[in-house]
Design a protein around this motif. Structure first.
Motif, short mmCIF file in Angstrom:
data_model
loop_
_atom_site.label_atom_id
_atom_site.label_comp_id
_atom_site.label_asym_id
_atom_site.label_seq_id
_atom_site.Cartn_x
_atom_site.Cartn_y
_atom_site.Cartn_z
N THR A 75 0.81 -1.22 0.00
CA THR A 75 0.00 0.00 0.00
C THR A 75 0.84 1.27 0.00
O THR A 75 0.34 2.34 -0.33
CB THR A 75 -0.93 0.02 1.23
OG1 THR A 75 -0.16 -0.23 2.41
CG2 THR A 75 -2.02 -1.03 1.10
N VAL A 124 -4.57 -4.57 0.99
CA VAL A 124 -5.10 -3.32 1.51
C VAL A 124 -5.05 -3.28 3.03
O VAL A 124 -4.64 -2.28 3.64
CB VAL A 124 -6.54 -3.09 1.01
CG1 VAL A 124 -7.17 -1.86 1.67
CG2 VAL A 124 -6.54 -2.94 -0.51
N THR A 135 -7.99 -8.24 0.72
CA THR A 135 -8.39 -7.41 -0.42
C THR A 135 -7.13 -6.90 -1.10
O THR A 135 -6.24 -6.36 -0.44
CB THR A 135 -9.24 -6.22 0.04
OG1 THR A 135 -10.42 -6.71 0.67
CG2 THR A 135 -9.62 -5.33 -1.14
N ARG A 195 -5.48 -4.46 -4.12
CA ARG A 195 -5.76 -3.31 -4.97
C ARG A 195 -4.45 -2.78 -5.55
O ARG A 195 -3.62 -2.29 -4.80
CB ARG A 195 -6.47 -2.21 -4.16
CG ARG A 195 -7.01 -1.08 -5.01
CD ARG A 195 -7.85 -0.09 -4.23
NE ARG A 195 -9.01 -0.75 -3.64
CZ ARG A 195 -9.33 -0.69 -2.35
NH1 ARG A 195 -8.56 -0.02 -1.51
NH2 ARG A 195 -10.40 -1.31 -1.88
N PRO A 196 -4.20 -2.93 -6.85
CA PRO A 196 -5.11 -3.43 -7.89
C PRO A 196 -5.20 -4.96 -7.87
O PRO A 196 -4.40 -5.62 -7.22
CB PRO A 196 -4.46 -2.94 -9.18
CG PRO A 196 -3.00 -2.94 -8.86
CD PRO A 196 -2.91 -2.51 -7.43
#
Length: 217
Positions: free
Chosen positions: A71, A98, A106, A108-109
């Protein structure tokens, strides 16, 4: 070879320690070079280990390892500077999780992109190779702690950079036939998408001392 390992968490310190054991000069890049944890690491690493802020670590290095939390990876690399990173091989072992500890995690991306692709896009003069993100830090640096037949992967646009990455993997004990090249940097998408499976396997087994094996005929 002078290696800058960015990130002073468990992954970064484990990799930096192993590189120092292999007698590479290692700079552990961190936001606070005076923090007690990184000073202890430098003392334990002996003559091959030192600590510096991100920019200073990258400027002096030959190879850069991104072992930061996914992140914040782009922010850290921006702090290091595009000019300092230009032309250098960057081994990206980070995952874009995340919320650490969330299960399932999760990303991201995810799916239509990857952290490694974001890094390559923002730093086009840097030679990015995605590798080692699918195993625990202990297995990264000591693959022989598991039985034979398990594999690691790499992906990147630059053949020379992948050859250098392969050299590091071989030094750490990965056999040549256990290193699978997934092609260009878009191969990082599938590597990062293995992370949820790795999290769930860790919960099932109750530990992270495992890896993937590929059967072919």
């Amino acid at each position: 070879m002078l290696v800058a390992v960015l990130g002073s968490g468990l992954v970064g310190r484990t990799l930096a320690t192993r590189f120092a054991e292999l007698r590479h000069n290692v700079i552990l890049g961190t936001r606070d070079p005076q923090a007690a944890r990184v000073r202890r690491w430098a003392t334990a690493a002996g003559p091959y280990g030192s600590v510096a802020a991100y920019r200073a670590a990258v400027e002096d290095s030959t190879v850069v390892v991104n072992a930061t939390a996914g992140t914040v990876s782009l922010d850290v690399l921006r702090e290091a500077g595009a000019q300092a990173l230009a032309g250098k091989v960057l081994l990206d072992v980070a995952n874009p999780v995340v919320e650490p500890g969330e299960d399932p995690p999760t990303l991201r991306p995810v799916g239509d992109g990857s952290l490694a692709e974001q890094i390559q896009r923002e730093f086009p003069l840097t030679r990015v190779v995605k590798t080692l993100n699918t195993v625990s830090p202990a297995v990264m640096v000591r693959p022989d702690r598991l039985g034979g037949g398990h594999v690691t992967f790499l992906a990147g646009n630059d053949g020379g950079a992948k050859r250098l990455a392969t050299g590091f993997l071989r030094e750490m004990g990965w056999p040549q036939d256990a290193i699978i090249d997934l092609g260009d940097i878009t191969g990082a998408r599938s590597l990062e998408m293995l992370v949820p499976l790795r999290y769930r396997l860790g919960r099932t087994f109750g530990h992270t001392n495992f890896n993937f094996a590929i059967g072919t005929r």
